[in-house]
Design an enzyme around this catalytic site. Structure first.
Site, PDB file in Angstrom:
ATOM      1  N   ASP A   1       0.833  -1.202   0.000  1.00 13.60           N
ATOM      2  CA  ASP A   1       0.000   0.000   0.000  1.00 13.60           C
ATOM      3  C   ASP A   1       0.872   1.259   0.000  1.00 13.60           C
ATOM      4  OD1 ASP A   1      -2.371   1.432  -0.022  1.00 13.60           O
ATOM      5  OD2 ASP A   1      -3.226   0.355   1.685  1.00 13.60           O
TER       6      ASP A   1
ATOM      7  N   ASP B   1     -10.594   2.160  -3.469  1.00 13.50           N
ATOM      8  CA  ASP B   1     -11.074   1.808  -2.135  1.00 13.50           C
ATOM      9  C   ASP B   1     -12.599   1.751  -2.084  1.00 13.50           C
ATOM     10  OD1 ASP B   1      -8.564   1.557  -1.069  1.00 13.50           O
ATOM     11  OD2 ASP B   1      -8.556   3.494  -0.047  1.00 13.50           O
TER      12      ASP B   1
END
Length: 735
Positions: free
Chosen positions: A471, A541
């Protein structure tokens, strides 16, 4: 060490064929691949000038010799009216240059002329030199014989006796045929709303696509497509397209000049850029890939998908299908424990999950996002015996194990930052702007590069980890590098990303069975540069299944569904508080790499039953969905804008045409109008195909078996009605 441009070309040379030629009589270079010919020549001023880019020509077809265009009055000189393959900023050039340099004596004029060339199979290298100073540029062209996609890059060499500063460096300029009937397709967005397709007429002037953020960014994709005589048929018409392989700050400039000539220049973003190049040093540009098709924007997508699968991805030319994953984030957030994860793993295994991924919260003093980033040791309170008991449990359930990491970031509240506050991007004496309570480690620093590789290597060496979810949850600020001289600090824009690539490359070489996902708060770092080192990406997301239809639609213009991860999460969705059925959520996610991120502790028996059935069905079409040919039968984006359509339909056809998978969605029925008839594409018209429903049959009458010609011509009535409805079926060729 090889430059990253050389690495990005490496996949093509393995399939080299004699695709590049030079005609000494006309001084024209010709490169052929797939259904494409690309040609440029040496004009009367010894400049490289494009002469053709389009459908593949026959051997012996004439190509025009390059020649300098006349200027347009005294205000537009020949340097601006004559297209160039790679132009220096000099000789009165007013358009976007490929290279701009400042010399130590203040001179900024750069005029590049042809010196020599070399042809090796499907690769062509051309050497240029400034007319007076020892600045050389080596242009590299390499074409994929199957798709006709051409990769271009430039390496700038300083052979003078003094340092110089590169202020702007591109891979090159693509030039389209002169015309006024062009439309430009681009992708824009923001966090949780990525990849909105925009289609706009191309006019005289500049259109700039860019990221100044230190990484690719959510706001623009480093991709373009230019259509001639745009129509609503995605599978017809001339399209030129390109994608930049760079994961740092970048810029693509599309411009139409006063003579309606169209140029597209792409490379490093020149904003705040100033790369000091000492004598004897060189700088390689990113690779800028470009292609052409007569099969519309849909054909352009399919060519890019095939190219990525066979020439870009780490497991090229035959990447493994993405396993069905479970990720624990939405179930537990930071509150991970050994017992809690094991309980989730048992539930995940029961529905057919193949990979169990533990997300954030397992390391350091990580209880919220305020602390712990940078301290990559296992939290003993949560996992008193390390990760091994959990990993063993996951393996005993028939799944492999994955783990979330964020290697490039650090919380100020961490042992690492307290020990090494100088390791972050910063300007001396200035405030350090936090994002998500974290700062960005400066990967350009050798010590930081060594630390990041070291802890990752240790982590995967000591634990049986099959997958890393990598990430990256903020953009850059204060991009200073105080450890080097002030006139070298701007090299951080290049060296950071080069070190990122080198860490990924070395990690993969040492641990070839570890797969990696690129995630950046969703789709903030997706490009053909990072895809050479990562097996999949996280597009957004936002997991709302209806929103995902448009996000995934946009994503697949430049990128293959084979890297597009899509999760089934809880309802109502956090993004919109929208409630949808488990089946609808699954069908939305089954159009890419399927994952589940819902809190399984809240599911009912019927939810588990539906999930188990649909995961089993997905595994029957996974290869086709991920690695087949995608047709957008009905786009969820009306007229190329995020003005959502009521319907969305995708069809994926296996490369051998033995199977097709169709997913159809309806937002809302209105005024009793029926669902549009579907006309499939890409099938073998002479073969027989048998229908299999993935969901319950929605109504209407479809034959059990019919020819490919029937499925493409008869018009299929699905009879979807209501709100947030969906169905799916597959066709299998009768042997």
């Amino acid at each position: 060490m090889k430059s990253f441009a050389t690495v990005l070309f490496a996949g093509l040379t393995a399939h080299a064929q004699e695709a590049a030629t030079y005609d000494a009589a006309t001084k024209v270079f010709r490169i052929d691949g797939g259904n494409v010919t690309y040609a440029f020549g040496i004009n009367d001023l010894d400049e490289l000038q494009p002469v053709y880019w389009g459908a593949r020509l026959k051997p012996g077809d004439p190509l025009p010799a390059a020649h300098t265009n006349e200027g347009h009055a005294s205000f537009d000189l020949p340097s601006g009216t004559t297209p160039q393959e790679f132009s220096g900023w000099g000789a009165g050039l007013q358009l976007e240059p490929a290279l701009k340099i400042t010399f130590p004596d203040g001179n900024r004029d750069l005029v590049l002329h042809y010196v020599s060339h070399k042809i090796e199979g499907n690769a062509l290298t051309v050497r240029l030199k400034d007319i007076e100073r020892a600045v050389f540029v080596e242009l590299r062209y390499e074409i994929d014989p199957a798709t006709g996609i051409l990769g271009r890059s430039a390496t700038i060499e300083n052979k003078t006796s003094a340092p110089l500063v590169i202020e702007q460096a591109a891979a090159g300029t693509w030039t389209l045929p002169q015309g006024t009937d062009y439309t430009l397709d681009t992708l824009t967005g923001r966090w949780a709303s990525e990849d909105a397709l925009h289609v706009e007429p191309l006019h005289q002037g500049e259109r700039v696509l860019e990221s100044r953020r230190g990484s690719t960014g959510h706001q623009n994709d480093p991709w373009f497509a230019i259509e001639r005589n745009h129509t609503n048929d995605q599978d017809a018409g001339d399209v030129w397209f390109g994608a930049l392989a760079w994961s740092g700050s970048w810029r693509i400039t599309v411009e139409q000049d006063l003579l309606n000539q169209v140029r597209v220049t792409g490379g490093y973003n020149p904003f705040d850029f100033g790369y000091k190049l000492a004598p004897g040093e060189s700088l390689a540009s990113p690779v800028f890939y470009g292609g052409y098709t007569h099969d519309g924007i849909g054909g352009a997508s399919r060519l890019l998908h095939r190219f990525e699968l066979t020439q870009i991805l780490p497991q090229r030319p035959h990447p493994k299908p993405r396993p069905v994953i479970y990720n624990s984030w939405e179930a537990t957030a930071f509150g991970v424990t050994e017992a809690g994860q094991e309980a989730l793993a048992e539930k995940a295994a029961s529905i057919g999950i193949e990979r169990f991924v533990m997300d954030d919260g397992w390391f350091g003093q990580r209880k919220t996002d305020n602390a712990g980033l940078g301290d990559w040791y296992v939290n003993k309170e949560k996992f008193p015996n390390g990760l091994k008991p959990l990993i063993d449990k996951v393996h005993s359930l028939g799944m492999d194990f994955g783990l979330w990491v964020e290697p490039e970031m650090v919380n100020p509240d961490s042992d690492l930052y307290r020990k090494h506050p100088d390791w972050v991007l910063n300007f001396t004496g200035r405030p350090r702007t936090e994002g998500r309570q974290q700062l960005v480690l400066n990967l350009a620093l050798p010590d930081v590069r060594a630390y990041v590789f070291g802890f990752l290597d240790k982590l995967v060496t000591e634990n049986d980890i099959a997958f890393l979810k990598w990430d990256y949850n903020r953009n850059w600020s204060e991009p200073g590098w105080p450890a080097v001289a002030p006139d070298e600090q701007k090299q951080v824009y290049v060296k950071y990303t080069e070190n990122l690539y080198s860490i990924l490359k070395e990690l993969r070489e040492k641990h070839p069975n570890v797969e990696i996902e690129s995630c950046s708060g969703g789709g903030g770092r997706v490009d053909l540069g990072i895809l050479r080192y990562t097996d999949e990406v996280w597009p957004s997301d936002n997991t709302d299944p209806y929103d995902r239809l448009t996000i995934q639609d946009g994503f697949t213009y430049p990128y293959t569904p084979g890297v597009m991860m899509a999760w089934v999460t809880d309802s109502p969705s956090w993004a919109n508080n929208r409630a949808t059925t488990v089946e609808y959520r699954f069908l939305s996610s089954m159009q890419g790499g399927l994952g589940v991120g819902a809190n399984l502790n809240h599911w009912q028996a019927e939810d588990f039953a539906t999930a188990k059935h649909l995961i089993a069905e997905y595994k029957q079409v996974r290869e086709t969905v991920q690695h087949g040919d995608l047709y957008r039968l009905i786009s969820p984006q009306k007229n190329g804008e995020r003005d959502n359509s009521e319907q969305s339909v995708t069809e994926s056809v296996s490369s051998d045409k033995s199977q097709a998978a169709v997913f159809a969605f309806l937002h809302s029925s209105t005024q009793g109008y029926p669902y549009p008839l579907l006309y499939l594409r890409g099938l073998d018209p002479n073969a027989q195909y048998r229908l299999h429903w993935i969901t319950e049959k929605p109504g209407g009458t479809l034959p059990e078996t019919a020819s490919g010609q029937y499925w493409m011509s008869a018009g299929l009535a699905l009879n979807l009605i209501g709100d947030f409805q969906a169905t799916a079926f597959r066709l299998d060729k009768v042997q």
